[in-house]
Design a protein around this motif. Structure first.
Motif, PDB file in Angstrom:
ATOM      1  N   GLU A  42      44.930  50.217  38.452  1.00 17.62           N
ATOM      2  CA  GLU A  42      46.314  49.866  38.144  1.00 17.62           C
ATOM      3  C   GLU A  42      46.402  48.351  37.987  1.00 17.62           C
ATOM      4  OE1 GLU A  42      49.061  51.375  41.034  1.00 17.62           O
ATOM      5  OE2 GLU A  42      47.901  53.210  41.352  1.00 17.62           O
ATOM      6  N   ALA A  43      47.377  47.897  37.206  1.00 15.25           N
ATOM      7  CA  ALA A  43      47.611  46.463  37.036  1.00 15.25           C
ATOM      8  C   ALA A  43      49.108  46.225  36.899  1.00 15.25           C
ATOM      9  CB  ALA A  43      46.865  45.927  35.810  1.00 15.25           C
ATOM     10  N   GLY A  44      49.561  45.057  37.355  1.00 21.81           N
ATOM     11  CA  GLY A  44      50.993  44.768  37.361  1.00 21.81           C
ATOM     12  C   GLY A  44      51.458  43.796  36.301  1.00 21.81           C
ATOM     13  N   ASP A  45      50.546  43.290  35.471  1.00 19.80           N
ATOM     14  CA  ASP A  45      50.927  42.419  34.362  1.00 19.80           C
ATOM     15  C   ASP A  45      49.851  42.481  33.296  1.00 19.80           C
ATOM     16  OD1 ASP A  45      48.969  40.066  34.676  1.00 19.80           O
ATOM     17  OD2 ASP A  45      49.895  40.110  36.656  1.00 19.80           O
ATOM     18  N   GLY A  46      50.144  41.919  32.136  1.00 28.22           N
ATOM     19  CA  GLY A  46      49.218  42.025  31.020  1.00 28.22           C
ATOM     20  C   GLY A  46      47.894  41.332  31.242  1.00 28.22           C
ATOM     21  N   GLU A  47      47.928  40.182  31.886  1.00 29.24           N
ATOM     22  CA  GLU A  47      46.686  39.456  32.133  1.00 29.24           C
ATOM     23  C   GLU A  47      45.772  40.247  33.060  1.00 29.24           C
ATOM     24  OE1 GLU A  47      45.979  35.444  34.497  1.00 29.24           O
ATOM     25  OE2 GLU A  47      46.732  35.048  32.459  1.00 29.24           O
ATOM     26  N   ALA A  48      46.356  40.793  34.135  1.00 28.38           N
ATOM     27  CA  ALA A  48      45.570  41.625  35.053  1.00 28.38           C
ATOM     28  C   ALA A  48      45.071  42.879  34.352  1.00 28.38           C
ATOM     29  CB  ALA A  48      46.415  41.996  36.269  1.00 28.38           C
ATOM     30  N   ALA A  49      45.870  43.391  33.394  1.00 29.06           N
ATOM     31  CA  ALA A  49      45.459  44.580  32.648  1.00 29.06           C
ATOM     32  C   ALA A  49      44.190  44.319  31.848  1.00 29.06           C
ATOM     33  CB  ALA A  49      46.582  45.023  31.713  1.00 29.06           C
ATOM     34  N   ASP A  77      39.030  54.832  29.163  1.00 31.11           N
ATOM     35  CA  ASP A  77      39.181  55.445  27.836  1.00 31.11           C
ATOM     36  C   ASP A  77      40.540  55.106  27.229  1.00 31.11           C
ATOM     37  OD1 ASP A  77      36.686  56.973  27.872  1.00 31.11           O
ATOM     38  OD2 ASP A  77      37.651  58.131  29.462  1.00 31.11           O
ATOM     39  N   VAL A  78      41.564  55.091  28.083  1.00 25.59           N
ATOM     40  CA  VAL A  78      42.928  54.830  27.625  1.00 25.59           C
ATOM     41  C   VAL A  78      43.629  53.923  28.628  1.00 25.59           C
ATOM     42  CG1 VAL A  78      45.113  55.834  26.860  1.00 25.59           C
ATOM     43  CG2 VAL A  78      43.006  57.149  26.616  1.00 25.59           C
ATOM     44  N   VAL A  79      44.436  52.998  28.116  1.00 26.10           N
ATOM     45  CA  VAL A  79      45.311  52.174  28.953  1.00 26.10           C
ATOM     46  C   VAL A  79      46.752  52.590  28.686  1.00 26.10           C
ATOM     47  CG1 VAL A  79      46.137  49.846  29.463  1.00 26.10           C
ATOM     48  CG2 VAL A  79      43.715  50.226  28.918  1.00 26.10           C
ATOM     49  N   LEU A  80      47.470  52.971  29.740  1.00 26.95           N
ATOM     50  CA  LEU A  80      48.911  53.234  29.643  1.00 26.95           C
ATOM     51  C   LEU A  80      49.615  51.914  29.903  1.00 26.95           C
ATOM     52  CD1 LEU A  80      49.763  56.627  31.398  1.00 26.95           C
ATOM     53  CD2 LEU A  80      50.388  55.931  29.084  1.00 26.95           C
TER      54      LEU A  80
END
Length: 219
Positions: free
Chosen positions: A31-38, A48-51
């Motif tokens: 899990e990630a809480g912001d785009g940079e962490a994502a 395989d997939v990022v929600l």
């Protein structure tokens, strides 16, 4: 299927992770809480997939999606957001998202989207599909209507159109879900291609080409 969940609301992430983990063919790898962490998590975990949510701190979902398309082209991004405007859908698709759902979507629909996008397809909820159809039609009309600006890319024409409507760089960045710096770079490139040195001259060229006639949507 390995899935990374990105959302800035911890309780929503936890609930979504629990719902998806109950499905036999899905493993929530992080899990990630912001785009940079994502982006950092995706590079490390190779899902395989990022929600992906769109409205987040540090780096928004559109910019994160664009980064992932460049750095992890084999990973699909499915947007899961509360934002349903045409601009949001357009920005996500241009960044490389293969799917777009609203957070009201049920678990079964989310699963269908994940499977379709993992397998190289696309999945758009009803609202997003209508917005996408409208976007394709609008861009086709714009390409036909503006043959006098063949030197500009589709994105540059879009930026120039918004400049001609009177939007500031900050307002354009907000509308297109990109950074102010990205807009400044586009505007500078447009100036160079059109051979103009300032905003007023660029607006004049744009209006000669039929751009800038819509509502400004000034912010």
């Amino acid at each position: 299927m390995r899935v990374l969940i990105v959302d800035d609301h911890p309780m929503y992430r936890a609930g979504l992770a629990a719902a998806l983990s109950s499905l036999s063919d899905i493993t929530v790898v992080g899990e990630a809480g912001d785009g940079e962490a994502a982006v950092e998590s995706a590079l490390r975990l190779a899902p395989d997939v990022v929600l992906m949510d769109l409205h987040m701190p540090v780096m928004n979902g559109v910019e994160a999606t664009a980064r992932l398309r460049k750095e992890l082209p084999g990973t699909a991004v499915v947007v899961l957001t509360m934002l349903e405007s045409d601009e949001s859908v357009a920005a996500a698709v241009r960044a490389g998202a293969r799917g777009y759902l609203l957070k009201e979507a049920g678990r079964d629909e989310i699963l269908r989207a994940l499977e379709a996008c993992r397998d190289g397809g696309a999945y758009f909820g009803p609202n997003a599909a209508r917005a996408l159809a409208g976007l394709v039609g609008a861009e086709t009309r714009r390409a036909v209507a503006n043959p006098v600006l063949p030197e500009l890319t589709e994105r540059e024409v879009e930026i120039l159109d918004l400049v001609a409507r009177g939007l500031s760089n900050a307002a354009i960045a907000s509308r297109l879900y990109v950074s102010d710096k990205t807009v400044r770079n586009y505007v500078s490139t447009v100036y160079g291609k059109l051979g103009v040195s300032d905003r007023a001259a660029a607006v004049a060229r744009a209006r000669d080409a039929g751009l800038g006639s819509g509502p400004s949507g000034r912010r």
